[in-house]
Design an enzyme around this catalytic site. Sequence first.
Site, short mmCIF file in Angstrom:
data_model
loop_
_atom_site.label_atom_id
_atom_site.label_comp_id
_atom_site.label_asym_id
_atom_site.label_seq_id
_atom_site.Cartn_x
_atom_site.Cartn_y
_atom_site.Cartn_z
N GLU A 97 0.89 -1.18 0.00
CA GLU A 97 0.00 0.00 0.00
C GLU A 97 0.91 1.21 0.00
OE1 GLU A 97 -3.26 -0.14 -0.15
OE2 GLU A 97 -3.67 -2.23 0.35
N CYS A 126 -2.54 9.22 2.08
CA CYS A 126 -2.14 8.60 0.82
C CYS A 126 -3.18 8.92 -0.26
CB CYS A 126 -1.98 7.11 0.98
SG CYS A 126 -3.43 6.33 1.71
P1 NAD Z 1 7.91 5.69 4.72
O1 NAD Z 1 8.02 4.89 3.48
O2 NAD Z 1 9.02 6.61 5.05
O3 NAD Z 1 7.79 4.68 5.99
C1 NAD Z 1 6.74 3.75 6.08
C2 NAD Z 1 7.18 2.57 6.94
O4 NAD Z 1 8.16 1.82 6.22
C3 NAD Z 1 7.84 2.95 8.25
O5 NAD Z 1 7.48 2.02 9.24
C4 NAD Z 1 9.32 2.87 7.94
O6 NAD Z 1 10.12 2.66 9.06
C5 NAD Z 1 9.34 1.68 6.99
N1 NAD Z 1 10.46 1.68 6.04
C6 NAD Z 1 10.97 2.74 5.38
N2 NAD Z 1 11.94 2.33 4.53
C7 NAD Z 1 12.01 0.98 4.64
C8 NAD Z 1 12.80 -0.01 4.02
N3 NAD Z 1 13.73 0.30 3.12
N4 NAD Z 1 12.60 -1.30 4.36
C9 NAD Z 1 11.65 -1.64 5.27
N5 NAD Z 1 10.88 -0.73 5.90
C10 NAD Z 1 11.06 0.57 5.60
O7 NAD Z 1 6.51 6.45 4.67
P2 NAD Z 1 5.93 7.56 5.66
O8 NAD Z 1 6.64 8.85 5.47
O9 NAD Z 1 5.81 7.01 7.04
O10 NAD Z 1 4.43 7.69 5.09
C11 NAD Z 1 4.08 8.44 3.97
C12 NAD Z 1 3.98 7.60 2.73
O11 NAD Z 1 3.15 6.46 2.95
C13 NAD Z 1 3.36 8.34 1.56
O12 NAD Z 1 4.04 8.00 0.39
C14 NAD Z 1 1.93 7.81 1.54
O13 NAD Z 1 1.29 7.92 0.29
C15 NAD Z 1 2.15 6.39 1.94
N6 NAD Z 1 0.94 5.78 2.47
C16 NAD Z 1 0.28 4.90 1.68
C17 NAD Z 1 -0.90 4.34 2.14
C18 NAD Z 1 -1.70 3.39 1.29
O14 NAD Z 1 -2.58 2.74 1.82
N7 NAD Z 1 -1.44 3.28 0.00
C19 NAD Z 1 -1.38 4.67 3.42
C20 NAD Z 1 -0.65 5.56 4.20
C21 NAD Z 1 0.52 6.12 3.71
#
Ligand code: NAD
Length: 510
Positions: free
Chosen positions: A261, A295
Amino acid sequence: MTTDTLFRETGALLAEFGIALSDGDLPVGSPIDGSRIAAVQRHDRADLDRMTAAAERAFIAWRSVPPPRRGELVRLFAEELRHHKQALGRLVSIEAGKILEEGQGEVQEMIDICDFAVGLSRQLYGRVIASERPGHRMLETWHPLGPVGIITAFNFPVAVWSWNAAIALVCGDTLLWKPSDKTPLCALACNALFARAIDRFGGASEDLRRGLSQVAIGGPELGRALAADRRVPLVSATGSTRMGGTVAPVVAQRLGRTILELGGNNGMIVTQSADLDLAVRAILFAAVGTAGQRCTSLRRLFVHDSIADTLLARLQRAYAQVRIGDPLEPGTLVGPLIGEHAFAAMQQALAEARAEGAEVFGGERVLAERWPQAYYVRPALALMPAQSALVQRETFAPVLYVMRYRDLADAIATHNAVPQGLASSIFTTDLREAELFTAAEGSDCGIVNVNIGPSGAEIGGAFGGEKETGGGREAGSDSWKAYMRRMTTTINYSRDLPLSQGIRFAVDAS
Ligand code: NAD
């Protein structure tokens, strides 16, 4: 509100959930004023390894519990959520910066998905399939999968976990949650409430108590370790497309499953026939709500040339009335950005927009004197000459790019010409336009709405998007199937052994 007030209030809220934090190595801040509200202990790989082993042990016990009984645990959890909705919603506001209304809304969404899952616990239906062989019956059964790794983003610190958790639990799986390191308190609070539900459930073994639902606190490195672990057959990861691009190949390399997601870049088309009263309200909520940090936030607006001036004038008036400030104060509609990084990304995007010839309204920092460590902004409208590379990327902040169109087919083509495919909408009173947008040649997104903005989904439908959004589906409809393994069984109740496709293969062994 002083810095000290938030610190003390957070402590009191955590105490309500039964959490007493001693000092840890991960400081937790509130985006409301940038102050430190707690410190939690980070987990390392060895901790995660132990947790995964515990999740495996709990799975052995949990998979044999009949699904309606598993549903009973989720029902008890929903009771805890109902009871603590105010407190948990407030913690969401303090830790993620959402306005109270939206913090409470997130907890309501948790309750809704739990209710859905309780009903589902009696409906994990398989099929009976017509066999081509006489005296044979073929059937499909769904069985629990194993420990599910759940990686979540900061902007939905409780609801996204619950979409996964409630469904996975009734499916017979166990939970390993790695929340965003920006919002660990919300995760600890959810798990503490879940532990209370287990207490009331009765008869849970020590293995179940320990391993049914666990929280691993840390950053990307812990997420990567979870993704790489063969004992975790499914990794459900919510976050940026960049994160998904790292997690997906790691899980694929060990031939595990993912639900991804990821980022969105959501559009809305407002046609000549649209009800503008509805459209203005929907645009405001979708583009400005959650400070543009959903998102599904509206980021691209395509307006028919003939109504563009009228709509833009109304939008500007609406934007001017939006109250920006402390998300805990009633009446506030826009709270802070999550932090400095988000603010810098927004300013960068607006600078690029201006350089491309855009006319930009809003976007400036506000309340900096009151809260020098926090980042409040006026939501921005950017009138773009075209859908440039800038517009095609997700900037996670309240920036709405506005573009004019003349021909609906062209607008739909431009709408689809971005890498992401999460949510979309059209405002129209023309049946043909609405049907075209929702047809195969219409929007290419996972969520396609008519006369509703792209954000604010209900849990009953499957949630997720196409292309770089990752293709995963969570929450309602038949999303539960991703959390189970499908078994196809053929039973021969005849006295013969006919082979399928009429193949003859025999020797005289009498
Ligand atoms: P992010 O990608 O920085 O982090 C999300 C999660 O992933 C965190 O728990 C982080 O620690 C982990 N993470 C980051 N890099 C990783 C890696 N290389 N390997 C494993 N885990 C890793 O995102 P954010 O800033 O917390 O949230 C914003 C983003 O999330 C936006 O792009 C938004 O669109 C997206 N989002 C999508 C949905 C959806 O349902 N499609 C819902 C909410 C947020």
